[in-house]
Motif scaffolding. Structure first.
Motif, PDB file in Angstrom:
ATOM      1  N   THR A  27       0.823  -1.216   0.000  1.00  0.00           N
ATOM      2  CA  THR A  27       0.000   0.000   0.000  1.00  0.00           C
ATOM      3  C   THR A  27       0.854   1.262   0.000  1.00  0.00           C
ATOM      4  O   THR A  27       0.326   2.369   0.134  1.00  0.00           O
ATOM      5  CB  THR A  27      -0.930   0.009   1.217  1.00  0.00           C
ATOM      6  OG1 THR A  27      -0.154  -0.134   2.414  1.00  0.00           O
ATOM      7  CG2 THR A  27      -1.945  -1.127   1.141  1.00  0.00           C
ATOM      8  N   GLN A  30       0.932   4.072   3.156  1.00  0.00           N
ATOM      9  CA  GLN A  30      -0.032   5.170   3.194  1.00  0.00           C
ATOM     10  C   GLN A  30      -0.835   5.190   4.488  1.00  0.00           C
ATOM     11  O   GLN A  30      -1.760   5.967   4.628  1.00  0.00           O
ATOM     12  CB  GLN A  30      -0.978   5.071   1.999  1.00  0.00           C
ATOM     13  CG  GLN A  30      -0.271   5.258   0.669  1.00  0.00           C
ATOM     14  CD  GLN A  30      -1.224   5.147  -0.507  1.00  0.00           C
ATOM     15  OE1 GLN A  30      -2.432   5.037  -0.311  1.00  0.00           O
ATOM     16  NE2 GLN A  30      -0.675   5.210  -1.711  1.00  0.00           N
ATOM     17  N   SER A  67       5.984  12.576   2.850  1.00  0.00           N
ATOM     18  CA  SER A  67       4.511  12.577   2.896  1.00  0.00           C
ATOM     19  C   SER A  67       3.975  11.182   3.155  1.00  0.00           C
ATOM     20  O   SER A  67       2.918  11.000   3.742  1.00  0.00           O
ATOM     21  CB  SER A  67       3.944  13.129   1.584  1.00  0.00           C
ATOM     22  OG  SER A  67       4.375  12.332   0.502  1.00  0.00           O
ATOM     23  N   GLU A  68       4.703  10.127   2.648  1.00  0.00           N
ATOM     24  CA  GLU A  68       4.249   8.757   2.867  1.00  0.00           C
ATOM     25  C   GLU A  68       4.495   8.314   4.297  1.00  0.00           C
ATOM     26  O   GLU A  68       3.847   7.423   4.815  1.00  0.00           O
ATOM     27  CB  GLU A  68       4.974   7.807   1.909  1.00  0.00           C
ATOM     28  CG  GLU A  68       4.589   8.048   0.444  1.00  0.00           C
ATOM     29  CD  GLU A  68       5.453   7.193  -0.481  1.00  0.00           C
ATOM     30  OE1 GLU A  68       6.471   6.669  -0.002  1.00  0.00           O
ATOM     31  OE2 GLU A  68       5.094   7.053  -1.660  1.00  0.00           O
ATOM     32  N   GLY A  71       0.978  11.453   7.442  1.00  0.00           N
ATOM     33  CA  GLY A  71      -0.348  11.245   6.862  1.00  0.00           C
ATOM     34  C   GLY A  71      -1.333  10.742   7.876  1.00  0.00           C
ATOM     35  O   GLY A  71      -1.044  10.544   9.035  1.00  0.00           O
TER      36      GLY A  71
END
Length: 296
Positions: A27, A30, A67-68, A71
């Motif tokens: 995934t 995320q 950013s991953e 979040g």
């Protein structure tokens, strides 16, 4: 590692470590929610527990970005990585993840229930269609059977009519050959009544006159024919009736018949064939026996 908190949360919720790492990797890190979705969707896959052949950077073709790592999934930022999660925060996060797991399970159960109901509706619909097809087939068979019975009945009536017509023609031919009218005799209303005694003390009543007689003919095969004839009809009419209504002889031929009386036994001659039944003592009823007539 950047995915430490997410991995630990999944392990605490009961997922195997290898399966949790695989879910996070596929995934793209995320978040736990995305990993949870993947785990729920691929729970029954046969290769769900097989490890990945390459690490994350090679699978995705790039290194995880900042950013991953953060979040909405609950991954720790660099600041969070330094200070870590407190026990209370860890319990809160675990509780939230367990609620998410329960929600996903409920959604899956509801989806499976809807699919089961749809399969049941389809099964019932197919059963109803099959039952209707069988009923139509039975109705068609019953209709064909009724038509067949009507046809056989019509053929039987036509055959009886042909036999009656042949008997009438034979009677007319015998009347033309021997003279007079075969079977003609006074009707019951024209016969003269016998003297009626005025009282029981006077002379006894006269013998009753019969204008019809009932003849039973026993065939060689054990069966019998029964028919009512007029008392003044010739014995030849009885022989003709027997010849028309007896079954086929073995071999396909029809031998001449010889009529015999039952008791006392008497063989009727050709001269007797022209005599009335009343004169031969066969009135009001008699039993005759058919014997094969030996050809002269």
């Amino acid at each position: 590692m950047a995915e430490l908190t997410a991995l630990e949360s999944l392990i605490e919720m009961g997922f195997p470590k290898g399966r949790a790492e695989k879910a996070l990797t596929l995934t793209g890190n995320q978040g736990i929610e995305a990993a949870m979705d993947w785990l729920m969707e691929h729970e029954d896959d046969p290769d769900v527990d097989e490890p990945l052949a390459t690490p994350l950077g090679h699978v995705l073709g790039r290194e995880p970005t900042s950013s991953e790592q953060g979040g909405p999934g609950g991954l720790r930022s660099p600041a969070e990585e330094k200070r870590g999660l407190s026990e209370e925060e860890r319990q809160e996060q675990t509780k939230r993840m367990m609620e998410l797991v329960a929600q996903k399970q409920r959604e899956r159960e509801e989806r499976e229930e809807r699919e089961a109901l749809e399969r049941e509706r389809q099964r019932r619909r197919q059963g109803q269609e099959l039952s209707a097809a069988r009923q139509r087939l039975q109705e068609d068979e019953m209709r064909r059977a009724a038509e067949e019975r009507r046809r056989e009945k019509a053929e039987e009536l036509a055959a009886r009519q042909r036999v009656r017509e042949k008997i009438e023609r034979d009677k007319a031919e015998r009347a033309k050959k021997y003279g007079g009218t075969v079977g003609s005799q006074p009707s019951p209303s024209t016969t003269e009544p016998g003297p009626v005694p005025s009282s029981p003390s006077q002379e006894p009543p006269t013998k009753r006159e019969y204008d019809q007689c009932r003849i039973q003919v026993r065939l060689p095969d054990g069966t019998s024919l029964t028919q009512t004839f007029r008392a003044r009809e010739q014995l030849a009419a009885v022989r003709l009736y027997v010849e028309l209504h007896r079954g086929e002889e073995p071999g396909g031929g029809q031998d001449p018949v010889q009529l015999l009386s039952g008791f006392p036994r008497r063989a009727f001659s050709e001269a007797d064939m022209e005599r009335p039944l009343q004169e031969l003592g066969l009135v009001p009823s008699a039993v005759l026996i058919v014997a094969k007539k030996c050809p002269s």
